[in-house]
Design an enzyme around this catalytic site. Structure first.
Site, PDB file in Angstrom:
ATOM      1  N   GLY A   1       5.103   4.151  -2.776  1.00 26.75           N
ATOM      2  CA  GLY A   1       3.735   3.876  -2.348  1.00 26.75           C
ATOM      3  C   GLY A   1       2.876   5.063  -2.704  1.00 26.75           C
ATOM      4  CE  LYS A   2       5.245   9.312  -3.346  1.00 24.16           C
ATOM      5  NZ  LYS A   2       6.151  10.368  -3.843  1.00 24.16           N
ATOM      6  CG  HIS A   3      -0.482   3.119  -4.218  1.00 25.17           C
ATOM      7  ND1 HIS A   3       0.853   3.114  -4.547  1.00 25.17           N
ATOM      8  CD2 HIS A   3      -0.768   1.830  -3.874  1.00 25.17           C
ATOM      9  CE1 HIS A   3       1.347   1.898  -4.415  1.00 25.17           C
ATOM     10  NE2 HIS A   3       0.384   1.105  -4.011  1.00 25.17           N
ATOM     11  CB  ALA A   4      -5.313   3.138  -0.723  1.00 24.41           C
TER      12      ALA A   4
ATOM     13  CG  HIS B   1       0.638   1.512   1.167  1.00 26.84           C
ATOM     14  ND1 HIS B   1      -0.597   1.329   0.587  1.00 26.84           N
ATOM     15  CD2 HIS B   1       1.540   1.035   0.272  1.00 26.84           C
ATOM     16  CE1 HIS B   1      -0.447   0.766  -0.601  1.00 26.84           C
ATOM     17  NE2 HIS B   1       0.845   0.579  -0.829  1.00 26.84           N
TER      18      HIS B   1
END
Lengths: 144, 144
Positions: free
Chosen positions: A53-56, A101
């Protein structure tokens, strides 16, 4: 008025049916338990010792289900953070746009399956956390 | 002219992308790899020592994926039979209407995930094999 997306566990945890006959069967239907048309489905396994994840997203809405094993989903709407542990195959997490997230604590058995409201589009990703904070700050802070 | 649905493995086995970064990720997009709108998704686990399916559909089209473990899919179009073993998460079986199907040889790890073209509707099921044979016989035998 724009409202910051909620990450309240009572709002984002979605329970779908669990039918126990001689197996465990769960299902979701577009327009019934799923609030968006299902344009894409993806699934991840063998993700041990990794944070994903580590993004939106700007626009894509998703629901995450853990079909086997367990996984931790960390959500951050730029103002609050919450951590959810998925351990049963009939409980999903609704992931609205503009929620940063991360998925972590995958096990050997973990199968993460995600339903998405749109095809893959790199332009819909916000991959830099400071850019995410700037975007949500400009969008919501004046309303609060 | 109506053609009996093919169960030729070369036609019904669908490969979707498999991305190996630090995990295994596969995806399917409606209208791209998936020939129908995804109206329902369901998933089955803990089905050890069981034969599931044992029916055909009048109209619903489905794709079956084995996301973990392995499973055997037996297909029967009323004229031919074939048996397919799903062992990788990026290979699905396209299940057309009027194909009798059984899923067997589930393992402890098996997670079967199915995309369907319609919401659940009991009226779409043909659960009696002799009725299935009668329906496909009346529909196709005159053409062959």
């Amino acid at each position: 008025m724009n409202n910051r997306p909620t990450i309240n566990p009572e709002k984002v945890l979605i329970s779908v049916p669990l039918i126990n006959d001689d197996a465990e069967l769960s299902f979701i239907e577009a327009g019934r338990h799923c609030p968006f048309p299902i344009q894409r489905v993806y699934w991840i396994s063998k993700a041990l010792d990794e944070i994903r994840g580590k993004h939106a997203h700007h626009q894509t809405v998703q629901i995450l289900f853990c079909l086997s094993g367990s996984v931790t989903i960390n959500l951050d709407n730029g103002q609050e953070k919450t951590s959810l542990n998925l351990t049963t195959q009939n409980q999903g997490v609704l992931l609205e746009p503009l929620v940063w997230h991360e998925m972590s604590r995958f096990t050997n058995e973990t199968v993460l399956m995600v339903l998405a409201s749109a095809p893959f589009n790199e332009a819909d990703y916000i991959r830099d956390y400071s850019e995410f904070k700037k975007i949500v700050g400009e969008k919501y802070d004046l309303n609060e």
